[in-house]
Design an enzyme around this catalytic site. Structure first.
Site, PDB file in Angstrom:
ATOM      1  N   TYR A  62     -37.618  14.092  24.853  1.00 33.79           N
ATOM      2  CA  TYR A  62     -37.855  13.492  26.148  1.00 33.79           C
ATOM      3  C   TYR A  62     -38.430  12.079  26.062  1.00 33.79           C
ATOM      4  O   TYR A  62     -38.358  11.323  27.014  1.00 33.79           O
ATOM      5  CB  TYR A  62     -38.871  14.326  26.942  1.00 33.79           C
ATOM      6  CG  TYR A  62     -38.484  15.749  27.231  1.00 33.79           C
ATOM      7  CD1 TYR A  62     -37.401  16.054  28.041  1.00 33.79           C
ATOM      8  CD2 TYR A  62     -39.227  16.805  26.722  1.00 33.79           C
ATOM      9  CE1 TYR A  62     -37.061  17.360  28.340  1.00 33.79           C
ATOM     10  CE2 TYR A  62     -38.906  18.125  27.006  1.00 33.79           C
ATOM     11  CZ  TYR A  62     -37.824  18.397  27.816  1.00 33.79           C
ATOM     12  OH  TYR A  62     -37.499  19.687  28.105  1.00 33.79           O
ATOM     13  N   THR A 110     -28.940  17.700  25.487  1.00 37.11           N
ATOM     14  CA  THR A 110     -30.235  17.184  25.923  1.00 37.11           C
ATOM     15  C   THR A 110     -31.305  18.276  25.849  1.00 37.11           C
ATOM     16  O   THR A 110     -30.989  19.470  25.866  1.00 37.11           O
ATOM     17  CB  THR A 110     -30.184  16.689  27.375  1.00 37.11           C
ATOM     18  OG1 THR A 110     -30.134  17.829  28.262  1.00 37.11           O
ATOM     19  CG2 THR A 110     -28.996  15.792  27.622  1.00 37.11           C
ATOM     20  N   ASP A 111     -32.545  17.861  25.800  1.00 37.40           N
ATOM     21  CA  ASP A 111     -33.629  18.815  26.014  1.00 37.40           C
ATOM     22  C   ASP A 111     -33.576  19.265  27.472  1.00 37.40           C
ATOM     23  O   ASP A 111     -32.819  18.739  28.281  1.00 37.40           O
ATOM     24  CB  ASP A 111     -34.973  18.188  25.646  1.00 37.40           C
ATOM     25  CG  ASP A 111     -35.960  19.218  25.113  1.00 37.40           C
ATOM     26  OD1 ASP A 111     -35.923  20.372  25.573  1.00 37.40           O
ATOM     27  OD2 ASP A 111     -36.771  18.875  24.236  1.00 37.40           O
ATOM     28  N   TRP A 112     -34.402  20.216  27.806  1.00 39.90           N
ATOM     29  CA  TRP A 112     -34.229  20.957  29.069  1.00 39.90           C
ATOM     30  C   TRP A 112     -34.783  20.173  30.266  1.00 39.90           C
ATOM     31  O   TRP A 112     -35.891  19.670  30.235  1.00 39.90           O
ATOM     32  CB  TRP A 112     -34.921  22.302  28.941  1.00 39.90           C
ATOM     33  CG  TRP A 112     -34.059  23.429  28.454  1.00 39.90           C
ATOM     34  CD1 TRP A 112     -34.055  24.713  28.931  1.00 39.90           C
ATOM     35  CD2 TRP A 112     -33.065  23.413  27.408  1.00 39.90           C
ATOM     36  NE1 TRP A 112     -33.120  25.469  28.254  1.00 39.90           N
ATOM     37  CE2 TRP A 112     -32.501  24.707  27.316  1.00 39.90           C
ATOM     38  CE3 TRP A 112     -32.567  22.429  26.557  1.00 39.90           C
ATOM     39  CZ2 TRP A 112     -31.488  25.035  26.412  1.00 39.90           C
ATOM     40  CZ3 TRP A 112     -31.567  22.744  25.647  1.00 39.90           C
ATOM     41  CH2 TRP A 112     -31.038  24.035  25.585  1.00 39.90           C
ATOM     42  N   LEU A 125     -33.453  17.413  32.463  1.00 35.99           N
ATOM     43  CA  LEU A 125     -33.468  15.960  32.615  1.00 35.99           C
ATOM     44  C   LEU A 125     -32.926  15.482  33.962  1.00 35.99           C
ATOM     45  O   LEU A 125     -33.032  14.308  34.286  1.00 35.99           O
ATOM     46  CB  LEU A 125     -32.654  15.293  31.496  1.00 35.99           C
ATOM     47  CG  LEU A 125     -33.430  14.917  30.238  1.00 35.99           C
ATOM     48  CD1 LEU A 125     -33.934  16.140  29.507  1.00 35.99           C
ATOM     49  CD2 LEU A 125     -32.578  14.057  29.316  1.00 35.99           C
TER      50      LEU A 125
END
Length: 638
Positions: free
Chosen positions: A316, A352-354, A356
């Site tokens: 992030y 992606t990370d969670w 966004l």
């Protein structure tokens, strides 16, 4: 042996190529069969013909081409999202009104399949009996099989094989429990890491988990960071060794039907967070490099690329003053396209990370904003476009395929760019064998998950990772059944197997105190943020005084769980013996303290001598605190 060799030789010399067949478990469970020339295939689009993508013997790239040609834009968009989903404890698929746990607020997986054409899901809480996870998984694959193209589901999970006190490991629920990854680094044995990963792989395969949202190979160069318990410590070369062995055990030499695909994270290294404040939340202050040490954090990822990690997850954080835009990693084209895709020639999945894209309402007056750091002013649709243009393929923790459909329909996004990501995502499914056998044998789960020999290896890891920091006058190991012991932070029924437990320090011959590294909730209304282990690393005066008073009354052994590097100079000085653990049960701690096992750990990060030293460190530089209490790599033995 001679007969077998001759038979094999005859086959090899006949010029016949060996054809693959659909595995028996798939033939048993699939409802869409097609027989052709005596061989059975899965007729996934139910047209009564063998399409190329259904042919187990066709080249994977040809199968991908054929499937993409048949997919609608809605089906393509759905493939690009991986939300979390609940798993009912009875293995059923429908959303339950009384559901609890992290996935309870989200739609059931079958609703995502039917309404959004999704086929990747992240599971959090699972049933206490892993066999019921397998029941749920098989039922879900049958539901997916009935969809228009029968695209199988891919299930992903965060780590769930550690004895852990943090929120980043899922409840083990029957799986084998090892020490946490800093403990594996403390042991420093590559073969053990590969063995650990191989056991994780087998247990995941048994219940249908095919993507591991790990390993986490960030470097713990900022000791206050809340996610150090998932790392291999602060040394880049040690972490590179560990991830090499880890990926070998999980994925094998090549990704195939026996592999679990690893989503290695968090590119390009999430450790150097200013003041250790995690960028899951708006309280973060940026990812900083005051030591000009950006490249050091790439070393573990270079090792992961050599091992062909199946997927990469950016973090992030905003790479402050490192790129042409002050925007978070997954939005940052210089990070994803220029560095990851071009410099490292990475063509695997980038997810992606969670969270966004979409804000989360956590209460009447509590909003958890999307992690759109640097682009907060963009609309959800604009965020999706920017992430795709940066070079990412998939959106973790999101369920907004309609935004991709709209972007294509409006001419803002070329469908050919969607196909580029789709090819990577589908390639992984084909490599894992999911199109030919998405099912597991529910009757075998109990024979595989948590096997006795696996548990023995897991317990041994918890013991070996324990790091002996101080042993004044050879106080350890203790003699069993000869002492009266005062305890804190331990189960008295466990300790009673080794010594007589007494209720007060005054009655005791010695004390054993188990502590956790201190942490202090961040100033925020977000309850999830307040559960992160942020803040100072030292015990404040009231608690420190109380502990020192006990140590003044009775010789004391202190065990401290290091999910971050603790600052404990006075506690260290006052203790008779001091050990550190990286996730260990009371039983395994006692096994070491009472001499039935030996502590073999070496610190995977240094322990600073003061909070002033922590505050003066360079966030991106390893082993950088002044006059550390215990240095990186320190560890005594009996």
């Amino acid at each position: 042996m001679l007969t077998v060799a001759l038979i094999l030789g005859g086959c090899q010399g006949s010029g016949e190529s060996t054809k693959k067949s659909i595995p028996s478990i798939a033939l048993e469970k699939t409802k869409v069969k097609l027989e052709l020339d005596g061989q059975i295939f899965r007729d996934l689009n139910k047209n009564g013909e063998l399409d190329v993508y259904e042919d187990i013997n066709a080249p994977i790239e040809d199968r991908i081409d054929d499937l993409i040609s048949q997919m609608t834009i809605e089906e393509k968009a759905g493939t690009m999202f991986m939300p979390g989903v609940p798993v009912n404890e009875d293995g059923s698929l429908e959303k339950k009104a009384d559901a609890t746990g992290p996935g309870a607020r989200y739609p059931a997986a079958i609703d995502n399949i039917d309404k959004g054409k999704l086929n990747h899901f992240n599971v959090w809480s699972i049933p206490p009996d892993p066999s019921l996870m397998a029941v749920w998984y098989n039922s879900l694959q049958s539901h997916a099989e009935a969809s228009r193209l029968g695209i199988p589901v891919t299930i992903a999970s965060d780590p769930r094989h550690h004895f852990s006190n943090t929120i980043f490991s899922m409840a083990a629920n029957g799986f084998t429990q090892f020490c946490e990854t800093p403990g594996l680094a403390a042991i420093g044995n590559d073969s053990l890491v590969e063995q650990f990963a191989d056991i994780v792989r087998k247990e995941y395969l048994a219940v249908g988990i095919r993507v591991a949202l790990h390993p986490q190979i960030d470097l713990a160069t900022e000791p206050r960071w809340a996610r150090i318990s998932g790392t291999f410590g602060e040394d880049a070369n040690l972490t590179a060794r560990m991830v090499t062995a880890y990926l070998k055990g999980m994925q094998g030499e090549t990704l195939d039907e026996n592999s679990v695909a690893c989503m290695t994270k968090h590119f390009p290294g999430g450790g150097p967070q200013k003041e250790g404040l995690d960028p899951h939340f708006a309280i973060q202050k940026g990812q900083i490099y005051p030591g000009d040490n950006f490249d050091y954090h790439l070393i573990p990822f270079e090792a992961a690329f050599k091992m062909n990690t199946a997927s990469i997850m950016p973090y992030y954080g905003v790479p402050t003053d490192q790129t042409d835009e002050e925007v978070a990693m997954a939005y940052n084209k210089m990070i994803i396209t220029d560095l990851l895709r071009k410099k490292y020639n990475y063509d695997g999945v980038v997810c992606t990370d969670w969270g966004l894209i979409t804000d989360v309402q956590m209460g009447p007056d509590i909003t958890w904003p999307a992690r759109a750091w640097g682009v907060e002013e963009l609309s959800p649709s604009e965020r999706v476009l920017k992430i795709i243009q940066a070079g990412c393929d998939q959106f973790g923790g999101e369920n907004r395929p309609e935004l991709v459909v709209e972007l294509v329909a409006n001419g803002e996004l070329d469908e050919a760019r969607i196909d580029e990501s789709l090819r990577r995502l589908l390639r992984q499914k084909f490599q894992l064998g999911l199109f030919d056998n998405p099912f597991v044998d529910e009757t075998k789960v109990s024979e595989i998950v948590g096997r006795e020999d696996y548990r023995a290896i897991g317990n041994a890891s918890q013991q070996k990772a324990i790091t002996l920091l101080k042993n004044k006058d050879s106080f350890l190991p203790l003699e069993s059944n000869t002492s009266k012991v005062y305890i804190e932070g331990m189960d008295s029924t466990v300790v009673a197997q080794y010594a007589r437990v007494v209720p007060t320090p005054e009655e005791a011959d010695l004390a054993i105190i188990r502590l956790n590294t201190p942490w202090y909730p961040a100033e925020t209304k977000n309850p999830f943020a307040r559960s992160f282990h942020h803040g100072d690393l030292d015990f404040k005066q009231e608690e420190k005084t109380r502990l020192l008073e006990i140590m003044d009354k009775v010789p004391t052994v202190v065990d401290i769980y290091l999910d971050r590097p603790a600052v404990i100079p006075q506690i260290s000085e006052a203790s008779r013996a001091l050990i550190a653990d990286f996730g260990s049960s009371d039983k395994n701690v006692c096994e070491v303290l009472f001499g039935n096992a030996e502590p073999k750990g070496k610190l995977p990060f240094e322990l600073p001598s003061s909070m002033e030293a922590v505050e003066n460190q360079l966030t991106d530089v390893p082993y950088d605190s002044e006059n550390p209490l215990y240095t990186f790599g320190f560890g005594l033995e009996y």
